[in-house]
Scaffold this motif. Structure first.
Motif, PDB file in Angstrom:
ATOM      1  N   ALA A  65       0.741  -1.270  -0.157  1.00  0.00           N
ATOM      2  CA  ALA A  65      -0.104   0.207   0.043  1.00  0.00           C
ATOM      3  C   ALA A  65       0.886   1.005  -0.012  1.00  0.00           C
ATOM      4  CB  ALA A  65      -0.773  -0.058   1.231  1.00  0.00           C
ATOM      5  N   GLU A  66       0.274   2.619   0.035  1.00  0.00           N
ATOM      6  CA  GLU A  66       0.925   3.606   0.372  1.00  0.00           C
ATOM      7  C   GLU A  66       0.327   4.357   1.465  1.00  0.00           C
ATOM      8  OE1 GLU A  66      -0.911   6.598  -3.002  1.00  0.00           O
ATOM      9  OE2 GLU A  66       1.250   5.365  -3.530  1.00  0.00           O
ATOM     10  N   CYS A  67       0.964   4.872   2.220  1.00  0.00           N
ATOM     11  CA  CYS A  67       0.459   5.713   3.262  1.00  0.00           C
ATOM     12  C   CYS A  67      -0.487   6.744   2.898  1.00  0.00           C
ATOM     13  CB  CYS A  67       1.635   6.483   4.019  1.00  0.00           C
ATOM     14  SG  CYS A  67       0.962   7.324   5.534  1.00  0.00           S
ATOM     15  N   SER A  68      -1.644   6.756   3.488  1.00  0.00           N
ATOM     16  CA  SER A  68      -2.633   7.663   3.084  1.00  0.00           C
ATOM     17  C   SER A  68      -2.574   9.225   3.679  1.00  0.00           C
ATOM     18  CB  SER A  68      -4.123   7.482   3.743  1.00  0.00           C
ATOM     19  OG  SER A  68      -4.184   7.277   5.167  1.00  0.00           O
ATOM     20  N   ARG A  69      -1.223   9.382   4.124  1.00  0.00           N
ATOM     21  CA  ARG A  69      -1.029  10.713   4.596  1.00  0.00           C
ATOM     22  C   ARG A  69       0.150  11.268   3.968  1.00  0.00           C
ATOM     23  NH1 ARG A  69      -1.933  10.053  11.238  1.00  0.00           N
ATOM     24  NH2 ARG A  69      -4.056   9.636  11.176  1.00  0.00           N
ATOM     25  N   CYS A  70       1.191  10.313   4.040  1.00  0.00           N
ATOM     26  CA  CYS A  70       2.452  10.894   3.225  1.00  0.00           C
ATOM     27  C   CYS A  70       2.969  10.249   2.013  1.00  0.00           C
ATOM     28  CB  CYS A  70       3.841  10.697   4.404  1.00  0.00           C
ATOM     29  SG  CYS A  70       4.245   8.940   4.632  1.00  0.00           S
ATOM     30  N   LEU A  71       1.914   9.175   1.734  1.00  0.00           N
ATOM     31  CA  LEU A  71       2.278   8.586   0.422  1.00  0.00           C
ATOM     32  C   LEU A  71       3.437   7.744   0.152  1.00  0.00           C
ATOM     33  CD1 LEU A  71       0.912  11.352  -2.065  1.00  0.00           C
ATOM     34  CD2 LEU A  71      -0.367   9.598  -0.939  1.00  0.00           C
ATOM     35  N   ASP A  72       4.021   7.210   1.298  1.00  0.00           N
ATOM     36  CA  ASP A  72       5.434   6.705   1.303  1.00  0.00           C
ATOM     37  C   ASP A  72       4.737   5.260   0.938  1.00  0.00           C
ATOM     38  OD1 ASP A  72       7.072   8.243   1.579  1.00  0.00           O
ATOM     39  OD2 ASP A  72       7.815   7.788   3.639  1.00  0.00           O
ATOM     40  N   PRO A  73       5.285   4.043   0.260  1.00  0.00           N
ATOM     41  CA  PRO A  73       4.951   2.819   0.191  1.00  0.00           C
ATOM     42  C   PRO A  73       5.443   1.944   1.421  1.00  0.00           C
ATOM     43  CG  PRO A  73       7.082   3.146  -1.134  1.00  0.00           C
ATOM     44  CD  PRO A  73       6.727   4.519  -0.498  1.00  0.00           C
ATOM     45  N   LEU A  74       4.286   1.026   1.759  1.00  0.00           N
ATOM     46  CA  LEU A  74       4.472   0.328   2.730  1.00  0.00           C
ATOM     47  C   LEU A  74       4.115  -1.257   2.478  1.00  0.00           C
ATOM     48  CD1 LEU A  74       1.494  -0.017   4.717  1.00  0.00           C
ATOM     49  CD2 LEU A  74       1.871   2.347   4.396  1.00  0.00           C
ATOM     50  N   SER A  75       4.404  -2.158   3.278  1.00  0.00           N
ATOM     51  CA  SER A  75       4.192  -3.453   3.491  1.00  0.00           C
ATOM     52  C   SER A  75       3.676  -3.979   4.679  1.00  0.00           C
ATOM     53  CB  SER A  75       5.101  -4.227   2.661  1.00  0.00           C
ATOM     54  OG  SER A  75       4.932  -5.419   2.563  1.00  0.00           O
ATOM     55  N   ASP A  76       2.637  -4.898   4.660  1.00  0.00           N
ATOM     56  CA  ASP A  76       2.257  -5.388   6.060  1.00  0.00           C
ATOM     57  C   ASP A  76       1.669  -6.601   5.870  1.00  0.00           C
ATOM     58  OD1 ASP A  76       1.801  -5.145   8.709  1.00  0.00           O
ATOM     59  OD2 ASP A  76       0.058  -3.679   8.597  1.00  0.00           O
ATOM     60  N   GLU A  77       1.531  -7.126   6.881  1.00  0.00           N
ATOM     61  CA  GLU A  77       0.864  -8.652   7.129  1.00  0.00           C
ATOM     62  C   GLU A  77      -0.560  -8.463   6.916  1.00  0.00           C
ATOM     63  OE1 GLU A  77       2.056 -11.877   7.271  1.00  0.00           O
ATOM     64  OE2 GLU A  77       4.210 -11.147   6.587  1.00  0.00           O
ATOM     65  N   LEU A  78      -1.306  -9.384   6.346  1.00  0.00           N
ATOM     66  CA  LEU A  78      -2.968  -9.464   6.178  1.00  0.00           C
ATOM     67  C   LEU A  78      -3.250 -10.695   6.765  1.00  0.00           C
ATOM     68  CD1 LEU A  78      -5.379  -7.852   5.161  1.00  0.00           C
ATOM     69  CD2 LEU A  78      -4.900  -9.295   3.139  1.00  0.00           C
ATOM     70  N   GLU A  79      -4.351 -10.773   7.394  1.00  0.00           N
ATOM     71  CA  GLU A  79      -4.986 -12.100   7.784  1.00  0.00           C
ATOM     72  C   GLU A  79      -6.349 -11.659   7.847  1.00  0.00           C
ATOM     73  OE1 GLU A  79      -5.380 -15.130  11.682  1.00  0.00           O
ATOM     74  OE2 GLU A  79      -3.486 -14.639  10.974  1.00  0.00           O
ATOM     75  N   ALA A  80      -7.330 -12.826   6.927  1.00  0.00           N
ATOM     76  CA  ALA A  80      -8.411 -12.479   6.874  1.00  0.00           C
ATOM     77  C   ALA A  80      -9.245 -13.922   7.216  1.00  0.00           C
ATOM     78  CB  ALA A  80      -9.098 -11.867   5.538  1.00  0.00           C
ATOM     79  N   GLY A  81     -10.521 -14.042   7.855  1.00  0.00           N
ATOM     80  CA  GLY A  81     -11.053 -15.068   7.902  1.00  0.00           C
ATOM     81  C   GLY A  81     -12.277 -15.094   7.098  1.00  0.00           C
ATOM     82  N   PHE A  82     -12.710 -16.448   6.821  1.00  0.00           N
ATOM     83  CA  PHE A  82     -14.070 -16.386   6.077  1.00  0.00           C
ATOM     84  C   PHE A  82     -14.653 -17.911   6.546  1.00  0.00           C
ATOM     85  CE2 PHE A  82     -10.383 -18.185   3.638  1.00  0.00           C
ATOM     86  CZ  PHE A  82     -10.977 -19.585   3.375  1.00  0.00           C
ATOM     87  N   GLN A  83     -16.035 -17.836   6.207  1.00  0.00           N
ATOM     88  CA  GLN A  83     -16.766 -19.027   6.399  1.00  0.00           C
ATOM     89  C   GLN A  83     -18.020 -19.272   5.394  1.00  0.00           C
ATOM     90  OE1 GLN A  83     -18.903 -19.576   9.844  1.00  0.00           O
ATOM     91  NE2 GLN A  83     -18.395 -21.802  10.002  1.00  0.00           N
TER      92      GLN A  83
END
Length: 181
Positions: A65-83
């Motif tokens: 993604a990119e930071c919504s305030r300073c527009l720097d690129p970033l990377s993060d872990e994502l976890e989503a559940g489903f059923q």
């Protein structure tokens, strides 16, 4: 596609599956995405029930993604559940599906023989879990509205002087010396 043959069609049987898959197309929101070609891990629990196969799971991977305030690129872990419940198709002969109106049929998922297509369910879970306004750090100050420099780099003393409209200068003089005017 996940094969359910080992699960059988006996209600109550259960099986777990752990799989790493490659994302065929980008799962993206407004400011964040899981890029095409990246790998996500699926932890699944498949349970045979009367109507079909109940799939409960989590998907985890890396988002960009990119930071919504300073527009720097970033990377993060994502976890989503489903059923989701995958219904047996009516032509199997083992289960007779109760006829429902067309709008309800569009919302149901069906087994394709003994196979589950988890693509749409995983995509929906990931897209809903993406941050709407990602931040590089929780207290990111953003960019200067005047010159566009990152406020985190220049510090809190950054300024552009008093940008007062010269037409208001007479009022400033009155405010500073309210004397007998």
């Amino acid at each position: 596609m996940v094969d359910t043959r080992q699960l059988g069609r006996q209600p109550g049987s259960m099986r777990t599956v752990n799989r790493i898959v490659t994302v065929p197309e980008a799962f993206s929101g407004a400011m964040a995405s899981v890029p095409e070609g990246s790998e996500v891990e699926l932890d699944l629990r498949l349970e045979a029930v009367m109507e079909g196969v109940l799939v409960t799971g989590t998907v985890s991977g890396q988002l960009t993604a990119e930071c919504s305030r300073c527009l720097d690129p970033l990377s993060d872990e994502l976890e989503a559940g489903f059923q989701e419940l995958y219904r047996y198709s009516a032509d199997d002969g083992e289960s007779a599906r109760v006829e429902e109106d067309a709008s309800d049929e569009d919302e149901d998922y069906y087994l394709e023989g003994d196979l589950l297509d988890l693509g749409p369910v995983v995509r929906d879970a990931v897209v809903l879990a993406l941050p709407l306004s990602p931040l590089c750090v929780p207290d990111c100050p953003g960019l200067c509205a005047e010159c566009g420099v990152r406020l985190a780099e220049v510090g809190p003393d950054h300024g552009h002087g008093d940008a007062v409209d010269p037409r208001w200068e007479a009022l400033r003089a009155i405010a500073e010396d309210p004397g007998e005017r």
